[in-house]
Enzyme design. Structure first.
Site, mmCIF file in Angstrom:
data_model
loop_
_atom_site.group_PDB
_atom_site.id
_atom_site.type_symbol
_atom_site.label_atom_id
_atom_site.label_comp_id
_atom_site.label_asym_id
_atom_site.label_seq_id
_atom_site.Cartn_x
_atom_site.Cartn_y
_atom_site.Cartn_z
ATOM 1 N N CYS A 137 0.824 -1.215 0.000
ATOM 2 C CA CYS A 137 0.000 0.000 0.000
ATOM 3 C C CYS A 137 0.858 1.265 0.000
ATOM 4 C CB CYS A 137 -0.972 -0.020 1.179
ATOM 5 S SG CYS A 137 -1.990 1.462 1.302
ATOM 6 N N GLU A 208 -4.084 -3.882 -4.636
ATOM 7 C CA GLU A 208 -4.009 -2.431 -4.828
ATOM 8 C C GLU A 208 -4.539 -2.049 -6.210
ATOM 9 O OE1 GLU A 208 -3.120 0.390 -3.163
ATOM 10 O OE2 GLU A 208 -3.103 -0.785 -1.326
#
Length: 229
Positions: A137, A208
């Protein structure tokens, strides 16, 4: 090559795809659709709440007080600091951030991503698994932000350029700490364990990508052909 460097190298093709997918390209050119922007804000508000909870699960696995202190600071950053980036997107759509996130969303891709992190936090004793699930992330955000600021296509007149400026530096310390923890915690791991940790990292990188695409497409659950509104 350090293990953390190997992970980033193998994740790079996925991150390049994220950069060239519609969501980031829309931000880059300053024409991201309003509804996609609001959907992202709603989904990310839910995601960050769970991300903070996973930090809390990671803390008991840390043997170093400085590492614990840093993780506590990161929880505080999620609560307060990262709102600055969200406010930029809210300003872009000219609506109040707090009003936007009053509407809750829990889309499939976000659900899968969060459960992936919780699984590794609960099922694996070695904190390296949890970090591998979390680390993509900040790294993805750092990479795409720095790449955007180098890109001649960046619309510098758009307020969205400030979003890239924010993430181009705000993730630096977290990425370094995660890298150091990853290298330390995998030092005595078997090749089998390292491969599992690598797969965890790559899976989160894919998550993601799915998260950004989910936001752009305003993804929702579908039950027997009927969408859940």
């Amino acid at each position: 090559m350090l293990f953390s460097e190997q992970l980033k190298k193998e994740a790079k093709p996925i991150i390049n795809q994220i950069y060239h997918d519609p969501f980031i390209q829309g931000m880059l050119h300053g024409n991201l659709p309003t509804e996609a922007t609001k959907f992202y804000l709603r989904a990310d508000a839910s995601y960050l709440n769970e991300f903070a909870n996973i930090y809390a699960l990671l803390i008991p696995k840390m043997g170093n007080l400085n590492d614990v202190r840093f993780l506590v600071e990161q929880i505080q950053f999620i609560v307060d600091g990262e709102v600055e980036a969200h406010e930029i997107l809210a300003d872009y759509v000219q609506e109040s951030y707090n009003e936007i996130v009053q509407e809750k969303v829990w889309p499939p891709s976000g659900d899968h991503y969060i459960k992936h992190m919780y699984f590794n936090a609960y099922a694996k004793e070695n904190a390296a698994y949890t970090i591998a699930a979390m680390a993509p992330c900040p790294y993805v955000y750092q990479f795409i932000a720095q790449e955007a600021l180098r890109d001649k296509e960046l619309n510098k007149d758009s307020i969205l350029a400030k979003w890239f400026e924010f993430y181009s530096t705000e993730m630096d310390e977290l990425v370094i700490v995660f890298d150091n923890l990853m290298d330390k915690l995998t030092k005595h791991c078997s090749e089998k364990e390292k491969n599992e940790i690598k797969q965890c990292f790559l899976q989160s990188t894919v998550h993601e990508r799915n998260f950004f695409n989910m936001s752009f497409n305003e993804e929702s659950w579908s039950y027997g052909g009927m969408k859940n509104e």
